[in-house]
Enzyme design. Structure first.
Site, PDB file in Angstrom:
ATOM      1  N   LYS A 195      -2.657  -1.951  -3.380  1.00 38.13           N
ATOM      2  CA  LYS A 195      -3.462  -1.187  -2.674  1.00 38.13           C
ATOM      3  C   LYS A 195      -3.093   0.491  -3.095  1.00 38.13           C
ATOM      4  O   LYS A 195      -2.405   1.022  -1.980  1.00 38.13           O
ATOM      5  CB  LYS A 195      -3.882  -1.431  -1.331  1.00 38.13           C
ATOM      6  CG  LYS A 195      -4.850  -0.645  -0.414  1.00 38.13           C
ATOM      7  CD  LYS A 195      -5.145  -1.030   0.968  1.00 38.13           C
ATOM      8  CE  LYS A 195      -6.045  -0.213   1.530  1.00 38.13           C
ATOM      9  NZ  LYS A 195      -6.722  -0.819   2.527  1.00 38.13           N
ATOM     10  N   GLU A 230       0.942  -1.326   0.022  1.00 36.52           N
ATOM     11  CA  GLU A 230      -0.105   0.158  -0.201  1.00 36.52           C
ATOM     12  C   GLU A 230       0.956   1.274   0.011  1.00 36.52           C
ATOM     13  O   GLU A 230       1.163   1.772   1.244  1.00 36.52           O
ATOM     14  CB  GLU A 230      -0.828  -0.018   1.099  1.00 36.52           C
ATOM     15  CG  GLU A 230      -1.772   1.216   1.214  1.00 36.52           C
ATOM     16  CD  GLU A 230      -3.001   1.354   2.184  1.00 36.52           C
ATOM     17  OE1 GLU A 230      -2.793   0.393   3.418  1.00 36.52           O
ATOM     18  OE2 GLU A 230      -3.648   2.129   2.297  1.00 36.52           O
ATOM     19  N   SER A 263      -9.936   4.172   0.213  1.00 35.84           N
ATOM     20  CA  SER A 263     -10.508   5.406  -0.058  1.00 35.84           C
ATOM     21  C   SER A 263      -9.918   6.486   0.005  1.00 35.84           C
ATOM     22  O   SER A 263     -10.326   7.593  -0.508  1.00 35.84           O
ATOM     23  CB  SER A 263     -11.956   5.175   0.466  1.00 35.84           C
ATOM     24  OG  SER A 263     -11.907   4.990   1.786  1.00 35.84           O
ATOM     25  N   ARG A 319     -12.746   3.692   5.639  1.00 37.85           N
ATOM     26  CA  ARG A 319     -13.651   4.659   5.878  1.00 37.85           C
ATOM     27  C   ARG A 319     -14.820   4.474   4.795  1.00 37.85           C
ATOM     28  O   ARG A 319     -16.078   4.558   5.270  1.00 37.85           O
ATOM     29  CB  ARG A 319     -13.279   6.016   5.966  1.00 37.85           C
ATOM     30  CG  ARG A 319     -12.326   6.253   6.861  1.00 37.85           C
ATOM     31  CD  ARG A 319     -11.180   7.481   6.744  1.00 37.85           C
ATOM     32  NE  ARG A 319     -10.096   7.165   6.018  1.00 37.85           N
ATOM     33  CZ  ARG A 319      -9.041   8.004   5.710  1.00 37.85           C
ATOM     34  NH1 ARG A 319      -9.370   9.275   6.010  1.00 37.85           N
ATOM     35  NH2 ARG A 319      -8.038   7.688   4.959  1.00 37.85           N
TER      36      ARG A 319
HETATM   37  P1  13P Z   1      -9.427   4.197   3.857  1.00 34.64           P
HETATM   38  O1  13P Z   1     -10.099   3.278   2.815  1.00 34.64           O
HETATM   39  O2  13P Z   1     -10.138   4.688   4.920  1.00 34.64           O
HETATM   40  O3  13P Z   1      -8.412   5.052   3.198  1.00 34.64           O
HETATM   41  O4  13P Z   1      -8.508   3.084   4.613  1.00 34.64           O
HETATM   42  C1  13P Z   1      -7.560   1.910   4.062  1.00 34.64           C
HETATM   43  C2  13P Z   1      -6.405   1.546   4.569  1.00 34.64           C
HETATM   44  O5  13P Z   1      -6.345   0.342   4.985  1.00 34.64           O
HETATM   45  C3  13P Z   1      -5.529   2.288   4.911  1.00 34.64           C
HETATM   46  O6  13P Z   1      -4.289   2.027   5.401  1.00 34.64           O
END
Ligand code: 13P
Length: 339
Positions: A220, A178, A262, A293
């Site tokens: 991600k 990510e 998100s 979120r």
């Molecule tokens: P959000 O979709 O709220 O950004 O969270 C995703 C996530 O796992 C952040 O590490």
């Protein structure tokens, strides 16, 4: 089972053409912030009760293929005494675990950050596997300003993400990689694209250097969006156009699935943007979601820390999971928000 077979099996169990991932792995400070917004104290019991409730949502596995859990949740039980990873498995959902230990300032790089948690990771993964986790997540962040992210921060962060992914695969755990280019700021969508292209490009160089098997990873990323303080919102079609352009330039076709975060978009925006991305034609990878979120916000609001709101809470999560599953195949329309 060989490690390669194990990794392949997890990929197959997590990737199909209709479902996505629920990120329920808020760290202790983050979940405290989310609970504060509904006036609920972040005690261990409240965190257990909330997560038990959302993971027990009937038929959640229709739309969700994997859930990212926080370390504490792996050891917690549902109201009926079932370990929470087992609750996921019973729903046909693969349990995973956030393994990074959060961000710290990157030394000699004013305003930039690096994620820590590599020391002891291999041993921790062995423990998490005995608790049911089959995939992992590690998040790095990149701040956009006139002078950041610097080359220094991008290279240092890529190296850490690649080392994490390599360690995961050596233990038979699928890494979700990510790299989050943050939405904070007043930059344009073009600036987000420019930075993301640099970040993703360097990330895949680093993954290559560390011999990570791309077929056994999930990316991600952020979508290409303007900063949250930019003068106006770009349309879903524009977000889709930029996002696909940058991903096609940087992400090898060997990566099986891209599951977006998100990152501060509203639930409706995140769904509409994912829908437009999937309407833009076929791509080498699956294009799905891994929202925190954007899946949970309405559920948290419905819950308010009260057991009598359980049905409403589960219905709110189920609705967002269903709409994102539709968006994942390009079949969502905004009028579905009211049904
Ligand atoms: P959000 O979709 O709220 O950004 O969270 C995703 C996530 O796992 C952040 O590490």
């Amino acid at each position: 089972m060989s490690i390669q077979t194990e990794l392949q099996q997890t990929i197959e169990d997590m990737i199909d053409s209709t479902r996505g991932i629920l990120a329920a792995d808020e760290s202790s400070p983050t979940i405290a912030k989310r609970f504060k917004s509904i006036n609920v104290e972040s005690t261990e019991e409240n965190r257990r009760a909330y997560r038990s409730l959302i993971l027990s949502t009937p038929d959640l596995g229709k739309y969700i293929c994997g859930v990212i859990l926080f370390e504490e949740t792996l050891a917690q039980k549902s109201d009926d005494g079932v370990p929470l990873p087992e609750v996921c498995i019973q729903q046909g959902i693969v349990p995973g675990i956030k393994v990074d230990k959060g961000k710290i300032p990157l030394a000699n790089a004013s305003g930039e950050e690096i994620t820590q948690g590599l020391d002891g990771l291999a041993q921790r993964l062995e423990q998490y596997k005995t608790q049911g986790a089959r995939f992992a997540k590690w998040r790095n962040v990149y701040h956009i300003s006139d002078r950041t992210p610097t080359h220094q921060a991008v290279i240092a962060n890529s190296e850490v993400l690649a080392r994490y992914a390599a360690i995961c695969q050596s233990k038979g755990v699928v890494p979700i990689v990510e790299p989050e280019v943050l939405i904070d700021g007043d930059h344009t969508i073009e600036r987000c694209s420019e930075v993301s292209q640099f970040v993703f490009h360097e990330l895949y160089h680093a993954l290559q250097r560390h011999h990570v098997v791309l077929e056994h990873t999930i990316l991600k990323p952020n979508m290409m969006v303007a900063g949250k303080n930019f003068a106006h919102k770009e349309s879903p079609e524009r977000v889709a156009e930029e996002t696909i352009k940058i991903l096609r330039r940087t992400v090898p076709a060997a990566v099986p699935s891209i599951n977006f975060l998100s990152g501060g978009q509203t639930p409706e925006e995140a769904t509409a943007n994912l829908n437009a991305i999937n309407q833009a034609g076929s791509q080498p990878w699956e294009l799905s979601f891994s929202y925190g979120r954007a899946l949970q916000q309405p559920a948290l609001k419905a819950w308010q820390g009260k057991a009598e709101n359980s049905d409403k809470t589960q219905a709110a999560l189920f609705q967002r999971a269903r709409l994102n599953s539709l968006a994942r195949t390009g079949k969502y329309t905004s009028d579905m928000e009211n049904n």
